[in-house]
Design a protein around this motif. Structure first.
Motif, short mmCIF file in Angstrom:
data_model
loop_
_atom_site.label_atom_id
_atom_site.label_comp_id
_atom_site.label_asym_id
_atom_site.label_seq_id
_atom_site.Cartn_x
_atom_site.Cartn_y
_atom_site.Cartn_z
N GLY A 75 0.91 -1.20 0.02
CA GLY A 75 -0.03 -0.17 -0.03
C GLY A 75 0.79 1.13 -0.11
O GLY A 75 1.77 1.37 0.81
N ARG A 76 0.54 2.27 -1.18
CA ARG A 76 1.39 3.19 -1.27
C ARG A 76 0.49 4.65 -1.25
O ARG A 76 -0.45 4.64 -1.92
N LEU A 77 0.79 5.41 -0.32
CA LEU A 77 -0.17 6.84 0.00
C LEU A 77 0.97 7.88 -0.34
O LEU A 77 2.03 8.06 0.01
N THR A 78 0.50 8.73 -1.31
CA THR A 78 0.98 10.01 -1.52
C THR A 78 0.40 11.21 -1.13
O THR A 78 -1.01 11.24 -1.33
N LEU A 79 1.00 11.98 -0.33
CA LEU A 79 0.23 13.23 0.14
C LEU A 79 0.74 14.31 -0.85
O LEU A 79 1.97 14.82 -0.82
N VAL A 80 -0.39 15.01 -1.47
CA VAL A 80 -0.12 16.05 -2.05
C VAL A 80 -0.60 17.40 -1.34
O VAL A 80 -1.81 17.51 -1.08
#
Length: 254
Positions: A75-80
């Motif tokens: 699982g990979r989360l990118t915070l923009v």
């Protein structure tokens, strides 16, 4: 046990010498001594047990005793994140590291008040990197988040990779909360959580109406984060904690 950051290529050797910054911390803050056991992290999945074999006025040498490699989480989360002023962005980086966020992408928005001159960019990126390194040493995680080069939100939307799910924190009445949107995704995918998620957080003053329209036109869904108006750093923490809990549950974490 004390932890220190080393470059990946250093961990290929049997003996490691700490960089000047880590040497100063080891000698003058932690006061390590010969024969002491420490942990070495490279932020790229490698964790090593090492023994201090020598200290000098400006040097700490270690012998690697054991290495472990941790696979990158599925699982990979990118915070923009719309760039915020003061130490708030550094706080976002710190908490994102602790919570296992894969990438933090700063963006310039209509209401961004932070300006970075081109001549300052490399120094700012290096400072941010060390913020994540210090957070990684504190929490003991094996992976550093990638920190993207700041760019306009419009450019990010044009160039971004594909994600399973993209959401932005919206103020006021919205169709679903963050938790409900994640549950809806699971229901549509045989109870599997998304593997790649992008979560968008506005700066002080939030995204402009035009930016919200552009986000939704690009397929980014508005979600609610609760009845209160959250600061940017708090909204980022909420996104990271809830989405990571979905990943951890799927991966068997506690």
């Amino acid at each position: 046990m004390h932890r220190f950051y080393v470059a990946t290529e250093q961990l290929a050797d049997e003996t490691v010498t700490l960089c000047p910054r880590e040497t100063h911390h080891a000698l003058h803050v932690l006061r390590v001594r010969s024969s002491e056991q420490v942990e070495l992290l490279d932020g790229m999945g490698q964790v090593a047990l090492a023994e201090v074999i020598g200290t000098g006025r400006r040097e700490v040498r270690l012998r690697v005793r054991q290495r472990r490699r941790h696979a990158r989480p599925r699982g990979r989360l990118t915070l923009v994140v719309g760039l915020v002023k003061g130490g708030a962005f550094e706080q976002i980086l710190e908490k994102a590291t602790e919570l296992g966020v894969a990438r933090v992408q700063p963006v310039f928005t209509a209401r961004t008040v932070v300006h970075i001159r081109p001549a300052e960019m490399e120094a700012r990126l290096e400072k941010w990197r060390w913020v994540t390194v210090d957070a990684l040493k504190q929490c003991g995680g094996p992976w550093l988040p990638e920190i993207g080069r700041p760019m306009p939100l419009r450019l990010w939307l044009e160039q971004r990779p594909a994600f399973d799910l993209e959401m932005y924190g919206a103020l006021g009445r919205v169709g679903a909360t963050l938790r409900h949107r994640l549950l809806r995704y699971r229901a549509a995918h045989q109870e599997r959580p998304p593997e790649t998620v992008a979560a968008y957080v506005g700066p002080e003053g939030d995204f402009s109406p035009e930016e919200c329209a552009a986000l939704e036109a690009a397929g980014v869904e508005p979600v609610g984060l609760g009845p209160r108006v959250l600061r940017s750093e708090t909204a980022a923490l909420v996104f990271a904690a809830i989405v990571r809990s979905e990943f951890d549950e799927d991966e068997g974490g506690c």
